[in-house]
Design a protein around this motif. Structure first.
Motif, PDB file in Angstrom:
ATOM      1  N   PHE A   1      98.871   7.306 -26.442  1.00 44.05           N
ATOM      2  CA  PHE A   1      99.497   5.986 -26.330  1.00 44.05           C
ATOM      3  C   PHE A   1     100.837   6.045 -25.596  1.00 44.05           C
ATOM      4  O   PHE A   1     101.094   5.268 -24.679  1.00 44.05           O
ATOM      5  N   VAL A   2     101.701   6.974 -25.994  1.00 43.71           N
ATOM      6  CA  VAL A   2     103.015   7.092 -25.356  1.00 43.71           C
ATOM      7  C   VAL A   2     102.862   7.428 -23.872  1.00 43.71           C
ATOM      8  O   VAL A   2     103.640   6.970 -23.043  1.00 43.71           O
ATOM      9  N   ASP A   3     101.833   8.185 -23.525  1.00 40.91           N
ATOM     10  CA  ASP A   3     101.611   8.556 -22.131  1.00 40.91           C
ATOM     11  C   ASP A   3     101.197   7.370 -21.266  1.00 40.91           C
ATOM     12  O   ASP A   3     101.464   7.360 -20.071  1.00 40.91           O
ATOM     13  N   VAL A   4     100.525   6.364 -21.851  1.00 36.70           N
ATOM     14  CA  VAL A   4     100.078   5.217 -21.050  1.00 36.70           C
ATOM     15  C   VAL A   4     101.122   4.107 -20.980  1.00 36.70           C
ATOM     16  O   VAL A   4     100.984   3.180 -20.179  1.00 36.70           O
ATOM     17  N   LEU A   5     102.177   4.200 -21.787  1.00 37.90           N
ATOM     18  CA  LEU A   5     103.197   3.153 -21.761  1.00 37.90           C
ATOM     19  C   LEU A   5     103.842   2.952 -20.386  1.00 37.90           C
ATOM     20  O   LEU A   5     104.042   1.815 -19.967  1.00 37.90           O
ATOM     21  N   PRO A   6     104.161   4.019 -19.637  1.00 38.81           N
ATOM     22  CA  PRO A   6     104.725   3.788 -18.299  1.00 38.81           C
ATOM     23  C   PRO A   6     103.764   3.010 -17.383  1.00 38.81           C
ATOM     24  O   PRO A   6     104.199   2.147 -16.621  1.00 38.81           O
TER      25      PRO A   6
ATOM     26  N   CYS B   1      93.656  -0.653 -27.682  1.00 34.51           N
ATOM     27  CA  CYS B   1      93.127  -0.306 -29.007  1.00 34.51           C
ATOM     28  C   CYS B   1      92.277   0.959 -28.958  1.00 34.51           C
ATOM     29  O   CYS B   1      92.151   1.663 -29.954  1.00 34.51           O
ATOM     30  N   GLY B   2      91.703   1.254 -27.786  1.00 34.57           N
ATOM     31  CA  GLY B   2      90.872   2.438 -27.641  1.00 34.57           C
ATOM     32  C   GLY B   2      91.637   3.697 -27.274  1.00 34.57           C
ATOM     33  O   GLY B   2      91.083   4.800 -27.278  1.00 34.57           O
ATOM     34  N   VAL B   3      92.933   3.552 -26.956  1.00 36.44           N
ATOM     35  CA  VAL B   3      93.753   4.710 -26.587  1.00 36.44           C
ATOM     36  C   VAL B   3      94.138   5.455 -27.858  1.00 36.44           C
ATOM     37  O   VAL B   3      94.571   4.851 -28.832  1.00 36.44           O
ATOM     38  N   SER B   4      93.982   6.755 -27.831  1.00 36.58           N
ATOM     39  CA  SER B   4      94.327   7.559 -29.017  1.00 36.58           C
ATOM     40  C   SER B   4      95.828   7.509 -29.273  1.00 36.58           C
ATOM     41  O   SER B   4      96.621   7.240 -28.363  1.00 36.58           O
ATOM     42  N   ASP B   5      96.202   7.783 -30.512  1.00 39.21           N
ATOM     43  CA  ASP B   5      97.625   7.795 -30.865  1.00 39.21           C
ATOM     44  C   ASP B   5      98.394   8.791 -30.007  1.00 39.21           C
ATOM     45  O   ASP B   5      99.519   8.520 -29.584  1.00 39.21           O
TER      46      ASP B   5
END
Length: 99
Positions: free
Chosen positions: A16-21, A9-13
Motif C-alpha cells: 500500500f505505501v509503495d502505491v501511494l506515490p 482494496c486489493g493492494v496488500s498492506d
C-alpha cells in the motif's frame, strides 16, 4: 472512483505505501476544482450519504460508459501496463467480435 476503490482494496498492506506515490501523481494531474469535487464525492460515499459508486446516480458521473473517453485513455493504460500499442488490425479484430 469504484475502479480505484476496488484496486486499492486489493493492494496488500505491505504494498500500500509503495502505491501511494502513484496515486498521488495520478490525482495531482487534475485541476484543483476537479480534485475538490472528487474529494467531496469520496467523503459523501464514506459517510454513507450517497449511492454506491458504479451503481448510477452518483452526482458528476454518467450512468453509462463513455466509449469515446474510454478509447482516448486506452493507449496510456497500455503503456502503464507494458502492453504493446494497439494496431488497426487489433481494432478490426475486436470490432468483429463485438459486432
Amino acid at each position: 472512483l469504484g475502479l480505484v476503490d476496488d484496486w486499492l482494496c486489493g493492494v496488500s498492506d505491505a504494498a500500500f505505501v509503495d502505491v501511494l506515490p502513484l496515486l498521488r501523481r495520478t490525482f495531482s494531474a487534475y485541476e484543483p476544482g476537479v480534485r475538490r469535487t472528487l474529494g467531496e464525492l469520496v467523503r459523501r460515499e464514506t459517510a454513507g450519504a450517497g449511492t454506491a459508486v458504479g451503481g448510477g446516480g452518483v452526482p458528476g458521473f454518467g450512468g453509462e460508459l463513455d466509449a469515446v473517453r474510454a478509447d482516448a485513455v486506452e493507449p496510456v493504460v497500455r503503456l502503464l501496463l507494458g502492453l504493446p500499442a494497439e494496431t488497426d488490425s487489433d481494432r478490426d479484430d475486436l470490432a468483429g467480435v463485438a459486432g
